[in-house]
Design a protein around this motif. Sequence first.
Motif, PDB file in Angstrom:
ATOM      1  N   UNK A  71       0.817  -1.215   0.000  1.00 58.45           N
ATOM      2  CA  UNK A  71       0.000   0.000   0.000  1.00 58.45           C
ATOM      3  C   UNK A  71       0.852   1.267   0.000  1.00 58.45           C
ATOM      4  N   UNK A  72       1.980   1.262   0.709  1.00 63.20           N
ATOM      5  CA  UNK A  72       2.829   2.459   0.734  1.00 63.20           C
ATOM      6  C   UNK A  72       3.546   2.665  -0.597  1.00 63.20           C
ATOM      7  N   UNK A  73       3.949   1.566  -1.233  1.00 64.10           N
ATOM      8  CA  UNK A  73       4.572   1.661  -2.553  1.00 64.10           C
ATOM      9  C   UNK A  73       3.549   2.101  -3.590  1.00 64.10           C
ATOM     10  N   UNK A  74       2.337   1.526  -3.523  1.00 62.26           N
ATOM     11  CA  UNK A  74       1.311   1.827  -4.512  1.00 62.26           C
ATOM     12  C   UNK A  74       0.953   3.310  -4.533  1.00 62.26           C
ATOM     13  N   UNK A  75       1.030   3.973  -3.382  1.00 65.66           N
ATOM     14  CA  UNK A  75       0.715   5.408  -3.340  1.00 65.66           C
ATOM     15  C   UNK A  75       1.678   6.231  -4.188  1.00 65.66           C
ATOM     16  N   UNK A  76       2.861   5.690  -4.432  1.00 65.76           N
ATOM     17  CA  UNK A  76       3.899   6.434  -5.139  1.00 65.76           C
ATOM     18  C   UNK A  76       3.982   6.090  -6.618  1.00 65.76           C
ATOM     19  N   UNK A  77       3.141   5.153  -7.070  1.00 68.23           N
ATOM     20  CA  UNK A  77       3.141   4.718  -8.470  1.00 68.23           C
ATOM     21  C   UNK A  77       1.848   5.195  -9.121  1.00 68.23           C
ATOM     22  N   UNK A  78       1.970   5.921 -10.213  1.00 69.30           N
ATOM     23  CA  UNK A  78       0.803   6.528 -10.848  1.00 69.30           C
ATOM     24  C   UNK A  78      -0.268   5.489 -11.168  1.00 69.30           C
ATOM     25  N   UNK A  79       0.140   4.337 -11.722  1.00 71.45           N
ATOM     26  CA  UNK A  79      -0.831   3.337 -12.166  1.00 71.45           C
ATOM     27  C   UNK A  79      -1.606   2.720 -11.020  1.00 71.45           C
ATOM     28  N   UNK A  80      -1.007   2.680  -9.813  1.00 69.18           N
ATOM     29  CA  UNK A  80      -1.625   1.973  -8.698  1.00 69.18           C
ATOM     30  C   UNK A  80      -2.089   2.885  -7.563  1.00 69.18           C
ATOM     31  N   UNK A  81      -1.920   4.178  -7.713  1.00 65.89           N
ATOM     32  CA  UNK A  81      -2.257   5.095  -6.617  1.00 65.89           C
ATOM     33  C   UNK A  81      -3.741   5.068  -6.254  1.00 65.89           C
ATOM     34  N   UNK A  82      -4.604   4.662  -7.191  1.00 66.43           N
ATOM     35  CA  UNK A  82      -6.036   4.627  -6.928  1.00 66.43           C
ATOM     36  C   UNK A  82      -6.531   3.342  -6.305  1.00 66.43           C
ATOM     37  N   UNK A  83      -5.647   2.396  -5.983  1.00 69.54           N
ATOM     38  CA  UNK A  83      -6.087   1.160  -5.353  1.00 69.54           C
ATOM     39  C   UNK A  83      -6.669   1.451  -3.964  1.00 69.54           C
ATOM     40  N   UNK A  84      -7.671   0.693  -3.528  1.00 69.96           N
ATOM     41  CA  UNK A  84      -8.423   1.036  -2.316  1.00 69.96           C
ATOM     42  C   UNK A  84      -7.592   1.229  -1.056  1.00 69.96           C
ATOM     43  N   UNK A  85      -6.591   0.383  -0.827  1.00 63.37           N
ATOM     44  CA  UNK A  85      -5.766   0.552   0.361  1.00 63.37           C
ATOM     45  C   UNK A  85      -4.787   1.709   0.204  1.00 63.37           C
ATOM     46  N   UNK A 116      -5.250   4.491  -1.535  1.00 66.80           N
ATOM     47  CA  UNK A 116      -5.917   5.788  -1.483  1.00 66.80           C
ATOM     48  C   UNK A 116      -6.769   5.977  -0.235  1.00 66.80           C
ATOM     49  N   UNK A 117      -6.841   4.960   0.610  1.00 72.27           N
ATOM     50  CA  UNK A 117      -7.570   5.095   1.865  1.00 72.27           C
ATOM     51  C   UNK A 117      -9.047   4.769   1.796  1.00 72.27           C
ATOM     52  N   UNK A 118      -9.519   4.209   0.674  1.00 76.03           N
ATOM     53  CA  UNK A 118     -10.937   3.856   0.572  1.00 76.03           C
ATOM     54  C   UNK A 118     -11.300   2.704   1.506  1.00 76.03           C
ATOM     55  N   UNK A 119     -10.320   1.853   1.834  1.00 75.80           N
ATOM     56  CA  UNK A 119     -10.510   0.768   2.790  1.00 75.80           C
ATOM     57  C   UNK A 119      -9.380   0.803   3.806  1.00 75.80           C
ATOM     58  N   UNK A 120      -9.678   0.339   5.020  1.00 76.57           N
ATOM     59  CA  UNK A 120      -8.666   0.259   6.069  1.00 76.57           C
ATOM     60  C   UNK A 120      -8.020  -1.122   6.060  1.00 76.57           C
ATOM     61  N   UNK A 121      -6.925  -1.269   6.782  1.00 78.71           N
ATOM     62  CA  UNK A 121      -6.279  -2.574   6.891  1.00 78.71           C
ATOM     63  C   UNK A 121      -7.190  -3.575   7.591  1.00 78.71           C
TER      64      UNK A 121
END
Length: 305
Positions: free
Chosen positions: A87-101, A103-108
């Motif tokens: 989730x922390x890596x995905x926030x920094x990648x344009x293609x994956x930044x919108x994934x639910x974890x 972007x904060x749409x879901x919690x752990x």
Amino acid sequence: MSASPSHTDIRVTGWIARLPPSLQAYALLARLDRPVGTWLLWLPGVWGILLPQGVAPIERVRLIVLFGIGSLVMRAAGCVVNDMWDRDIDRQVVRTAGRPLACGALSMGQATGFLLLLLALGLGVLVQLNSLSWGLGVSSLVLVALYPLAKRFTWWPQLVMGFTFGFGAPMGYAAAAGHLAWAQAALYAATIVWQLGFDTIYGFQDMEDDARIGVKSTSRLMAGRAQFFIGVCYGLTVGFLGIAGILAGAGWLFWPALLLPAVLFWRQAVAVNPARPALCLAQFRSNREIGLTIALALALGLLVI
């Protein structure tokens, strides 16, 4: 969720948009908007089911259906595990930044509960198989859990993905034949290098972001010799499929039918271009059709004419 770049495979429209808002994030976390991953997990299992001789057709159909359900559930579980790790890596990648974890749409906590539900459903499918498949299925969870770590410690996470996503091949063979054999080992090798090839193509989309944040990948390692590397992966795939066919005693129709995926592999290898993310995504997706042609070749190999 934020807008995605043109080459992303995240889909927030279509039937996903018609779900209740409380369910949309779970559907995206499970990648239900992108069924190609389920196909690519299911197809090696289908290959394994179709490879051994002497299995009743109705049993093959039953297993193919069960593996389809299991692939949908376990692919979703794998995606949840992957996104929890990344989730922390995905926030920094344009293609994956919108994934639910990311972007904060879901919690752990919500993701953990969803994962437990998916694993329970997967267990419900697993118990419909023989005891050998139970052992293989449980052992595959180790690969599912470790795969997200591969990109942190090795340049070969795509190879680890091949071992993980390709595990359906030995499971399918074991479920159909009731034992393991060298033919199954050759088929598993074919699935590993096949998935190494197409996941390397998939990873070409993220190379700039991966380099910026220090994530290792086979895509970054092989970007300068992409056509050669993908060609080797796909050539080995066809070679191992041929060995599996010989060891399993496939009928003669298997051989001319194998030419079709071989040609499709060759076309993809010579056209691959890491600098064109949209093309890389399209080539990745087209492996579903290539996988289906391999399943057709194996099915024809069962015929005695």
